[in-house]
Design a protein around this motif. Structure first.
Motif, PDB file in Angstrom:
ATOM      1  N   PHE B 118     -17.717  -2.036 -30.940  1.00 28.71           N
ATOM      2  CA  PHE B 118     -17.424  -2.588 -32.249  1.00 28.71           C
ATOM      3  C   PHE B 118     -16.969  -4.028 -32.117  1.00 28.71           C
ATOM      4  CE2 PHE B 118     -17.263   1.856 -33.379  1.00 28.71           C
ATOM      5  CZ  PHE B 118     -17.989   1.810 -34.551  1.00 28.71           C
ATOM      6  N   TYR B 207     -20.003  -8.932 -44.393  1.00 34.38           N
ATOM      7  CA  TYR B 207     -19.508  -7.618 -43.973  1.00 34.38           C
ATOM      8  C   TYR B 207     -18.702  -7.742 -42.681  1.00 34.38           C
ATOM      9  CZ  TYR B 207     -19.598  -2.607 -42.982  1.00 34.38           C
ATOM     10  OH  TYR B 207     -19.243  -1.310 -42.726  1.00 34.38           O
ATOM     11  N   SER B 211     -15.108  -6.082 -42.020  1.00 34.67           N
ATOM     12  CA  SER B 211     -15.184  -4.770 -41.396  1.00 34.67           C
ATOM     13  C   SER B 211     -15.738  -4.888 -39.984  1.00 34.67           C
ATOM     14  CB  SER B 211     -16.063  -3.851 -42.255  1.00 34.67           C
ATOM     15  OG  SER B 211     -15.946  -2.538 -41.800  1.00 34.67           O
ATOM     16  N   GLN B 212     -15.924  -3.745 -39.325  1.00 37.36           N
ATOM     17  CA  GLN B 212     -16.447  -3.780 -37.960  1.00 37.36           C
ATOM     18  C   GLN B 212     -17.954  -3.701 -37.969  1.00 37.36           C
ATOM     19  OE1 GLN B 212     -13.054  -3.651 -37.987  1.00 37.36           O
ATOM     20  NE2 GLN B 212     -13.641  -1.574 -38.398  1.00 37.36           N
ATOM     21  N   GLY B 259      -8.761  11.977 -54.431  1.00 37.30           N
ATOM     22  CA  GLY B 259      -8.660  12.146 -52.985  1.00 37.30           C
ATOM     23  C   GLY B 259      -9.792  11.438 -52.308  1.00 37.30           C
ATOM     24  N   PRO B 260      -9.503  10.824 -51.168  1.00 39.34           N
ATOM     25  CA  PRO B 260     -10.507   9.991 -50.510  1.00 39.34           C
ATOM     26  C   PRO B 260     -11.782  10.746 -50.140  1.00 39.34           C
ATOM     27  CG  PRO B 260      -8.366   9.715 -49.484  1.00 39.34           C
ATOM     28  CD  PRO B 260      -8.227  10.836 -50.450  1.00 39.34           C
ATOM     29  N   THR B 261     -11.684  12.066 -49.893  1.00 37.11           N
ATOM     30  CA  THR B 261     -12.910  12.765 -49.499  1.00 37.11           C
ATOM     31  C   THR B 261     -13.845  12.955 -50.677  1.00 37.11           C
ATOM     32  OG1 THR B 261     -11.661  14.791 -49.746  1.00 37.11           O
ATOM     33  CG2 THR B 261     -12.085  14.049 -47.506  1.00 37.11           C
TER      34      THR B 261
ATOM     35  N   SER D 126     -18.105  19.550 -47.943  1.00 31.01           N
ATOM     36  CA  SER D 126     -16.955  19.234 -47.076  1.00 31.01           C
ATOM     37  C   SER D 126     -15.638  19.513 -47.770  1.00 31.01           C
ATOM     38  CB  SER D 126     -16.932  17.783 -46.602  1.00 31.01           C
ATOM     39  OG  SER D 126     -18.051  17.109 -46.924  1.00 31.01           O
ATOM     40  N   ASN D 134     -15.305  20.270 -43.929  1.00 27.69           N
ATOM     41  CA  ASN D 134     -16.121  19.406 -43.085  1.00 27.69           C
ATOM     42  C   ASN D 134     -16.182  19.903 -41.650  1.00 27.69           C
ATOM     43  OD1 ASN D 134     -17.769  17.178 -42.731  1.00 27.69           O
ATOM     44  ND2 ASN D 134     -16.103  15.971 -41.899  1.00 27.69           N
ATOM     45  N   ILE D 135     -15.383  20.916 -41.344  1.00 22.98           N
ATOM     46  CA  ILE D 135     -15.324  21.389 -39.957  1.00 22.98           C
ATOM     47  C   ILE D 135     -16.531  22.254 -39.632  1.00 22.98           C
ATOM     48  CG2 ILE D 135     -13.947  22.750 -38.363  1.00 22.98           C
ATOM     49  CD1 ILE D 135     -11.554  21.947 -40.165  1.00 22.98           C
TER      50      ILE D 135
ATOM     51  N   ASP E 153     -11.689  14.183 -41.859  1.00 24.97           N
ATOM     52  CA  ASP E 153     -11.913  15.589 -42.195  1.00 24.97           C
ATOM     53  C   ASP E 153     -12.746  16.342 -41.165  1.00 24.97           C
ATOM     54  OD1 ASP E 153     -14.273  14.342 -42.698  1.00 24.97           O
ATOM     55  OD2 ASP E 153     -14.521  15.112 -44.737  1.00 24.97           O
ATOM     56  N   ASP E 154     -12.755  15.857 -39.928  1.00 24.51           N
ATOM     57  CA  ASP E 154     -13.511  16.616 -38.921  1.00 24.51           C
ATOM     58  C   ASP E 154     -12.605  17.611 -38.199  1.00 24.51           C
ATOM     59  OD1 ASP E 154     -13.185  14.750 -35.971  1.00 24.51           O
ATOM     60  OD2 ASP E 154     -12.229  14.308 -37.893  1.00 24.51           O
ATOM     61  N   ARG E 180      -6.445  13.659 -46.664  1.00 23.28           N
ATOM     62  CA  ARG E 180      -7.635  13.829 -45.842  1.00 23.28           C
ATOM     63  C   ARG E 180      -8.661  12.807 -46.324  1.00 23.28           C
ATOM     64  NH1 ARG E 180     -11.637  18.157 -46.334  1.00 23.28           N
ATOM     65  NH2 ARG E 180     -10.789  18.413 -48.405  1.00 23.28           N
ATOM     66  N   TYR E 181      -9.287  12.088 -45.405  1.00 22.97           N
ATOM     67  CA  TYR E 181     -10.348  11.175 -45.844  1.00 22.97           C
ATOM     68  C   TYR E 181     -11.654  11.505 -45.120  1.00 22.97           C
ATOM     69  CZ  TYR E 181      -9.458   8.579 -41.518  1.00 22.97           C
ATOM     70  OH  TYR E 181      -9.301   8.233 -40.200  1.00 22.97           O
ATOM     71  N   SER E 182     -12.755  10.982 -45.642  1.00 26.05           N
ATOM     72  CA  SER E 182     -14.050  11.317 -45.057  1.00 26.05           C
ATOM     73  C   SER E 182     -14.250  10.614 -43.718  1.00 26.05           C
ATOM     74  CB  SER E 182     -15.187  10.885 -45.973  1.00 26.05           C
ATOM     75  OG  SER E 182     -14.998  11.394 -47.245  1.00 26.05           O
ATOM     76  N   THR E 183     -14.792  11.351 -42.789  1.00 25.19           N
ATOM     77  CA  THR E 183     -15.151  10.752 -41.515  1.00 25.19           C
ATOM     78  C   THR E 183     -16.086   9.575 -41.766  1.00 25.19           C
ATOM     79  OG1 THR E 183     -14.975  12.897 -40.493  1.00 25.19           O
ATOM     80  CG2 THR E 183     -16.245  11.252 -39.300  1.00 25.19           C
ATOM     81  N   THR E 186     -15.027   3.604 -44.626  1.00 23.84           N
ATOM     82  CA  THR E 186     -14.788   2.220 -44.231  1.00 23.84           C
ATOM     83  C   THR E 186     -13.777   1.553 -45.138  1.00 23.84           C
ATOM     84  OG1 THR E 186     -16.651   1.567 -45.597  1.00 23.84           O
ATOM     85  CG2 THR E 186     -17.071   1.829 -43.255  1.00 23.84           C
ATOM     86  N   THR E 210     -13.359   3.266 -35.214  1.00 17.71           N
ATOM     87  CA  THR E 210     -13.794   2.286 -36.214  1.00 17.71           C
ATOM     88  C   THR E 210     -12.973   2.373 -37.486  1.00 17.71           C
ATOM     89  OG1 THR E 210     -15.548   1.903 -37.793  1.00 17.71           O
ATOM     90  CG2 THR E 210     -15.735   3.868 -36.498  1.00 17.71           C
TER      91      THR E 210
END
Ligand SMILES: Nc1ncnc2c1ncn2[C@@H]1O[C@H](COP(=O)(O)OP(=O)(O)OP(=O)(O)O)[C@@H](O)[C@H]1O
Ligand SMILES: Nc1ncnc2c1ncn2[C@@H]1O[C@H](COP(=O)(O)OP(=O)(O)OP(=O)(O)O)[C@@H](O)[C@H]1O
Ligand SMILES: [Mg+2]
Ligand SMILES: [Mg+2]
Lengths: 243, 287, 244, 315, 376
Positions: B118, B207, B211-212, B259-261, D126, D134-135, E153-154, E180-183, E186, E210
């Motif tokens: 990276f 970008y 970011s990386q 939630g972030p997911t 997920s 997600n697992i 979340d893995d 929990r955040y998504s793998t 960014t 990353t």
């Protein structure tokens, strides 16, 4: 053969052109001459090869033979170069830029022209000529009615300030008033020095406006001569006018 | 309240970057009808160009963007002229395939050249921010946002109001007719693709400052760019701004409140909804 | 006798433009109704409203006395409404034969037809419209007028009860126009009602039992052809001086 | 001529079916993978090749099939067959519920909407506890590769026979009409919505079955691998490589591309992806109409075929 | 005669940057052991050989390559790939063919909870990762009160979070955020803004390198500076310091391994010498991935020597009994096949990695609390 005085140099000289699609020959040794500032009608039944000939002249289709315009050899050119040489086609099926506005379509006709003022003048002229187009400047060309599209195609061709304008099936889908008006336009531009090669199914109409005519039959020219003379030719009458 | 304002600002700035990423894709897709799966890979290449300009020639990443764009333009021009022009008239899917192959090759070569590590483009001011009372405006993102908006608007003016832009659109819609009206398509296609790739490269440079980068970032960026182009609509370059901002803000708010997911559920879910309700995107003209 | 089609106060708008404005008329069984009007008068739009490819903003279309409101195009086709497209819509990659076979398989006469049988019907239909030589060509290799005839053959293969023709004679010369006129007459004689849009006045005059004129989306005349064509408004708006 | 072709296909089938008796374990494993990919390509062929809708959502069907088996076996301890049926039910439900709105979109817009659906599925699954978030899920292992192999082969044969039937049936004819011109088909009496949805569902059935078999075989699924978009790209590429809208094209395309890729990754291991990319690019340039078209015409034209292709497809 | 060790690792694809640690570590260990005279089995001496494939970061391909290694290439033993999901799928191959696999790339509990007999792992269990960090936090002054726990979340990071929650509770810390955040996420702006607005003292992040780089950079650009933050991965690697430069300072992290001279090793002498040999050969610093990879080779060699045969089943039994000190630490597998290594807390101070707290307590003083970004 030519009705024009022999002193005049031909504008377009087509010699023994043969062409076809994927091995199937359509045109056989077609020879034809167009002089400056005249209207030449090209008539013939379905599938005779008129569209094919125009495509060949615009170098969309490969062919053998010779095409010379204004002492430029058109054979090795691509269609954009032919256009640059002043040979402009209003193609069969209109081929508009469907998802562009009417105005953009007209301006595309003037793509190669650099004199902005003249282009603006011509644009106004087109709008005066076709009030319907003027009402619909912003409409997408593809959403217009068939006849409106045909007007747009004609106007686009005229916007190119051609030396020689080739029109394939001009009257297609147009109301009689409009056809009548367009025939007047052709005469006007002819008088301004623009040469016209007109392909038309309405033989009567075409020959009554044109100076000279050619009759095509299964890929060959079978008759030619002054338009008035062709109209009276009994064979032409029988084959095309149903008389 | 401050939190909400801050998150809205974050989303807006992110959206600008998103718009920039999608701009080149939307151009190449909407205009040339090439679905460029290698778009992300070109963003990645642009980022490396910027990185090298910065680390070896010490050119500021923002000032260096024109150079990056020029380099990428040249690459794009050659790719179209030498490769994609060969299949322009083949069935549409082939562009999908060939750009897929291209993506694989570019990614591999990038790993060979740059390694899988990276990297970041990290000018001294990269982490600086402007503080306005309770809210913080990250400087690099703000600059990136500005560049993105400027380029998108520029693109819009170019495509809709210049002769060349009009010719580009016309060629995409009807190749035969464009030729009949004097357009030389080989060059024009190459120029258009070049512009698209230059925009992708510029996006890459931006970008990299926030970011990386590594050779594998491309695929995800391609997917994002697709979503943005579609939400905005392909007919109008301003659409990508709408799409980008929409997505950026939506994602930020989802991360905050749900939630972030769920950010992806929200963004792609909305994409599907937009398509169903307005099949040509938010700014697209109805067919 | 129930009319084959009844158009009741139909209106269609496109973003600020009224393409068809409160038009009503009847199409009787075994009637050939000609529709003329200036370019952009709304003729094609009218056909689309009947065939179901466009929905009316208001008003209703009745087929054999039955309202078609909300009915999708494919069901209207199966009921017996066949149309051609002015801007042709062939299946470009299929052979001319298969283009027509689609109509035989899915149209009013189809339903449980077999592929082989449909192709047989299609062949007959192509002979009928004079495309017999071209059965094996790809549809996109046909020239413009060839596609027009193909449009007609496709619609006929559906064995419709009502046939809507949108400028099927455009681009044909007078001799060929006479051929198509004969075809349409024969079709009518099998019991089909026909609506023809055409700008070729000579053809429309000799073909139509009745003539309807649209202008700016409105019906401005409806009646026996010679009378309509002599109407001063029609002459000014549409025919011009030349009046073939 | 025709009997010869049938004989060839049957002979190839016999050889394929016999692989577990003479092939190595590696070959069998490769075979399972390649056959399942061929099923996916063939499934995609129904909606993409015949109906003309470039679906990027077929990996959703694959994923639903995987999760059908995964949830049934790992969470509910039901037999494999029930899992497959559950997966198919999920896929068909999805095809009908989402197909109806999404299939109204045309061209690129459809492609992207379906692409988005795959993303949404990853994101949703997920967050679903029953699906292991997600697992992912770990299935009970079954060490019987020959069985998996024959199952995959059987599924491929079934899919191909279905496509064969399509080309002879009224339904298939309707799909082709939709592909060639949807509005034209509609006014000629084709119930386009129904046909498209059925094609989407049919395509989904095969993809979900492939996903189910694969899940049980690898014994582990997670959202990322189950709804993998690149798998969808792969099936399109394989179908297009072979020749979309033909009966055997996608199968030949899938098997030959798999073989090339496998050969490359075991022989020149670290250059494999580079070469794979180059092969794909070269194939598109040299034979943009697919392997099927090449095989058909190469005999007549010989090497000129390639030059001819470039000439007709370039600008 | 040769003993062939086979592995399929990520040399290309998205995780290639970590995959190379394993490739290089395996190679280095194999060379070193051969140099030292090879492996003595009974009365014979064997040379080690390595057979490596590139799985292109593709799980399916890696499964096939492992199958190929055992069935076609007839390798004697297997070394692992990187990452839990690969190890999870690939361990099924070793189990099926009953060939022992020692791997240092997957720590997820699922790999070992399946009661497979042929899989051994040299990474510490995921649930213990933040143990020593929480331990250290108890002694900080001023004591942190509220904690934000963020995790991808893995499988692995979820295990880490599950193990951490009770530890935080026990230490009397309040969990102000548990997200929990998504793998591969960014964008952390929303999370960071929340951290700022809730005024959280300590932030613990379990994720991937990353994500963590993004997290730190975005923290700076939003001027979010909690009293401390700590990350499961990234911090020990050279990449991390290179990518962030000065901004890497104050970041806490953890490692189960540091190149210390205290870790004695039969072949390399000690961990420090291993590290310098590694750096000399490959031109980058090894981290715990590399050390764990080298230890995998050593464990296999030890087991072969103990068993006195290369019969896979016997070597497997010997592996379950090995107990030796290596450059990586003490290697002794429990009944699941996992080893237990405590994590050492580390921090970046003035661009250098400093060990703060190990098994035996405090090593160096942590720099705490972290100053605001503009006050550095
Ligand atoms: N793209 C094509 N591919 C193959 N054959 C074609 C193609 N276009 C035209 N043809 C064939 O070439 C012949 C001449 O067609 P052309 O369109 O030039 O005739 P035309 O005189 O313009 O007739 P029309 O009055 O129908 O426009 C016809 O037999 C036609 O079928
Ligand atoms: N999709 C559309 N969006 C906007 N305007 C439209 C659309 N379709 C048709 N129109 C407009 O509606 C009017 C009626 O069009 P229609 O095609 O019915 O005319 P027409 O009578 O068939 O004309 P023509 O004789 O030229 O074929 C035209 O002015 C046309 O521009
Ligand atoms: Mg013609
Ligand atoms: Mg019309």
């Amino acid at each position: 053969m030519s009705a024009k005085p022999a002193v005049k140099e031909p504008l377009l000289d087509v010699r023994a052109i043969s062409a076809g699609y994927g091995g199937m020959p359509v045109l056989h040794d077609v020879t034809l001459t167009v002089y400056p500032a005249e209207i030449v009608a090209l008539v013939g039944s379905n599938g005779a090869g008129k569209t094919t000939l125009l495509r060949t002249l615009s170098r969309v289709l490969s062919a053998t033979g010779g095409i010379v315009m204004n002492s430029h050899d058109l054979m090795p050119m691509t269609s954009d170069q032919v256009f640059a040489a002043g040979l402009v086609q209003v193609p069969e099926g209109r081929q508009l830029f469907d998802r562009m506005s009417v105005q953009d379509n007209l301006l595309m006709g003037a793509f190669r022209r650099t004199d902005k003022a003249a282009v603006a003048r011509d644009l106004d002229r087109m709008y005066a000529l076709f009030p319907r187009l003027s009402e619909r400047r912003r409409q997408l060309a593809g959403s217009m009615s068939g006849g409106e599209q045909q007007m747009c195609a004609m106007a686009r061709g005229l916007m190119a300030a051609p030396i020689l304008l080739m029109i394939d099936e001009m009257s297609l889908g147009l109301a009689p008033v409009i056809v009548e008006q367009l025939m007047g336009v052709l005469t006007t531009i002819r008088d301004e020095g623009v040469t016209v090669l007109l392909v038309e199914q309405d033989v009567n109409l075409a020959l009554s406006t044109a100076d000279r005519g050619y009759v095509m039959e299964t890929g060959s020219i079978v008759h030619s001569g002054p338009a008035k003379q062709l109209i009276d030719d009994p064979e032409v009458q029988r084959a095309y006018l149903g008389l | 309240m401050d939190l909400l304002v801050q998150v809205l600002i974050n989303g807006t700035l992110l959206g600008g970057l998103y718009a920039m990423m999608a701009l080149g894709l939307a151009l190449v897709w909407g205009v040339l009808n090439i679905v460029n799966l290698a778009h992300g890979a070109f963003i990645m290449l642009g980022a490396y160009v910027s990185l090298y300009l910065f680390t070896y020639l010490h050119i500021d990443p923002f000032l260096g963007l024109p150079i990056t764009a020029a380099v990428m333009f040249a690459i794009g021009y050659c790719v179209q002229r030498g490769l994609l022009n060969l299949i322009v008239r083949a069935p549409m899917f082939n562009t999908l395939l060939i750009t897929f192959g291209l993506e694989v090759v570019l990614t591999y070569l990038a790993q060979l050249a740059f390694s899988a590590d990276f990297r970041t483009i990290n000018p001294s001011y990269a982490g600086d921010s402007i503080v306005l009372g309770p809210v913080v405006l990250p400087l690099a993102r703000l600059l990136a946002f500005g560049v993105a908006i400027a380029l998108t608007v520029g693109m819009w003016v170019f495509l809709l109001h210049t002769t060349l832009g009009r010719a580009i659109r016309a060629t995409a819609q009807n190749l035969v007719a464009a030729r009949l009206y004097g357009v030389e398509p080989r060059h024009l296609y190459a120029v258009t693709f070049g512009i698209g790739i230059a925009l992708a490269g510029t996006a890459g440079g931006l970008y990299g400052t926030v970011s990386q980068i590594n050779p594998y970032i491309g695929a995800a960026l391609t997917a994002k760019s697709f979503a943005i182009s579609i939400i905005g609509g392909l007919d109008n370059p301003l659409g990508v701004i709408v799409g980008g901002l929409f997505l950026g803000i939506l994602e930020s708010l989802t991360a905050l409140y749900i939630g972030p997911t769920y950010a992806d559920v929200a963004s792609f879910g909305v994409l599907v909804l937009v398509l169903i309700v307005r099949p040509t995107g938010l700014l697209g003209k109805a067919a | 006798m129930t009319p084959a089609l009844e158009i009741r106060n139909v209106t269609r708008r496109f973003a600020g433009l009224i393409a068809v404005n409160d038009v009503s008329f009847l199409l009787q069984p075994r009637e050939i109704l000609g529709v003329i009007g200036p370019n952009g008068a709304g003729k094609t739009t009218l056909i689309s409203l009947i065939s179901g490819t466009l929905a009316p903003t208001s008003g209703d279309v009745l087929f054999e006395g039955r309202s078609l409101a909300g009915m999708p195009a494919y069901r209207r086709a199966r009921l017996g409404i066949g149309r051609t497209f002015q801007i042709m819509r062939p299946f470009p990659g299929l052979s001319v034969l298969d283009n027509v076979a689609v109509g035989a398989l899915f149209g009013h006469g189809g339903g449980h037809a077999k592929l082989a049988k449909a192709r047989e019907q299609a062949r007959a239909q192509l002979d009928f419209v004079g495309l017999g030589k071209f059965v094996d060509q790809r549809a996109d290799e046909l020239g413009g007028p060839g596609r027009k005839r193909l449009e007609l053959a496709k619609a006929l293969a559906m064995q419709p009860k009502v046939l809507l023709c949108d400028e099927v004679m455009a681009g044909l010369n007078l001799v060929e126009i006479d051929e198509v006129i004969a075809v349409i007459r024969k079709v009518r004689d099998t019991g089909i009602s026909v609506l023809v849009i055409e700008h070729v006045i000579k053809a429309i005059k000799s073909l139509s039992d009745r003539l309807l004129v649209l202008h700016h989306g409105e019906k401005i005349a409806d009646g026996e052809p010679a009378g309509v064509l002599a109407n001063q408004t029609v002459i000014e708006a549409y025919l011009g001086k030349r009046r073939i | 001529m025709k009997t010869l072709r049938i004989a060839l296909v049957v002979a190839a089938l016999v050889v394929l079916a016999a692989v577990p008796w003479f092939g190595s374990d590696v070959l069998i494993q490769f075979g399972i993978n390649a056959l399942l990919l061929a099923v996916l390509a063939q499934g995609w062929n129904i909606i993409g090749g015949y109906t003309g809708y470039a679906s990027f959502g077929n990996s959703v069907f694959y994923g639903l099939g995987s999760y059908g088996v995964g949830i049934a076996m790992a969470q509910w301890h039901l037999p494999f067959g029930v899992g497959l049926a559950f997966g198919v039910a999920l896929a068909v439900t999805f095809a009908v519920l989402l197909g109806i709105p999404v299939l109204r979109l045309r061209g690129h817009y459809f492609a992207i909407a379906t692409l988005a659906l795959a993303q949404v599925m990853i994101a949703i699954v997920s967050n679903v506890t029953l699906a292991g978030q997600n697992i992912g899920l770990v299935l009970p292992p079954l060490n019987n590769d020959p069985l998996f192999y024959e199952l995959s082969l059987g599924l491929l044969v079934l899919a191909t026979l279905t496509v064969f039937w399509l080309t002879r049936s009224r339904f298939g004819f309707g799909l082709i009409a939709v592909r060639e011109n949807e509005e034209g088909a509609e006014v000629m009496g084709v119930n386009t919505t129904l046909y498209k949805t059925m094609a989407f569902a049919l395509s989904g059935v095969f993809c979900s079955l492939a996903g189910g078999i694969h899940a049980y075989w690898v014994t582990f699924i997670d959202p990322e691998s189950a709804f993998d978009i690149s798998l969808n790209v792969k099936m399109i590429i394989m179908a297009v490589f072979g020749g979309p809208g033909t009966i055997l094209g996608p199968v030949v395309g899938a098997l030959s591309l798999s073989a090339i890729s496998e050969f490359l990754s075991s022989e020149i291991t670290s250059l494999a992806s580079l070469f794979f990319g180059i092969v794909v690019v070269a194939a598109v340039v040299l034979m943009p109409r697919g392997l099927a078209d090449m095989l058909r015409r190469f005999r007549k034209t010989g090497w000129r075929y390639f030059a001819e292709n470039i000439r007709t497809h370039r600008l | 005669k040769d003993i062939v060790l086979g592995a399929s690792v990520q040399l290309t694809g998205p995780v290639a940057n970590t995959g190379r640690y394993y490739r290089d570590a395996y190679q280095l260990a194999v060379d070193k052991i051969n140099e030292a005279g090879g492996v003595k089995v009974g009365h014979e001496t064997y040379t080690l050989a390595l057979k490596l494939y590139d799985n292109q970061s593709d799980v399916n391909l890696s499964v096939r390559q492992y199958t190929q290694l055992v069935s076609r290439d007839k390798v004697n033993f297997l070394l692992g790939p990187f990452a839990s999901n690969f190890a999870l799928a690939d361990s099924a191959v070793s189990e099926k063919y009953q060939i022992p696999m020692v791997q240092g790339g997957g720590a997820s509990d699922q790999i070992f909870s399946r009661k497979f007999k042929y899989i051994f792992g040299t990474l510490a269990p995921a649930s213990h990762y933040f143990g020593s960090t929480v331990e250290m936090m108890k002694g900080l002054d001023p004591a942190p009160k509220s904690v934000a726990l963020l995790y991808a979340d893995d499988a692995f990071d979820v295990s880490v979070a599950e193990g951490t929650r009770p530890k935080l509770k026990e230490a009397g810390l309040t969990l102000a955020m548990d997200e929990r955040y998504s793998t591969n996420a960014t964008d952390f702006n929303s999370l960071l803004s929340q951290i700022k607005s809730k005024n959280v003292d300590a932030v613990l992040v379990a994720g991937h390198e990353t994500e963590i780089l993004n997290f730190v950079r975005q923290a700076k650009s939003l001027a979010v500076a909690p009293k401390m933050y700590s990350f499961t991965v990234g911090v020990p690697s050279e990449d991390f310091r290179k990518a962030l430069g000065k901004d890497a300072d104050y970041a806490f992290g953890m490692t189960a391994w540091l190149p210390s001279a205290d870790l004695k090793d039969q072949w390399f002498g000690d961990a420090a010498q291993f590290a310098s040999a590694f750096k000399a050969k490959f031109n980058y610093d090894p981290d715990y991935h590399a050390a764990s990879g080298a230890a995998d080779v050593e464990a296999l060699v030890k087991a072969v020597e103990d068993a006195g045969t290369i019969d896979p089943a016997k070597v497997r039994d010997a592996l379950s009994k090995v107990d030796f000190d290596s450059l990586y630490g003490r290697i002794a597998f429990n009944e699941n096949g996992q080893i237990d290594l405590p994590q050492t807390v580390i921090q970046i101070q003035d661009g250098k990695l400093v060990a703060i707290q190990g098994v035996h307590g405090k090593i160096a003083a942590p720099k705490y609390p972290m100053p605001a970004w503009d006050a550095r």
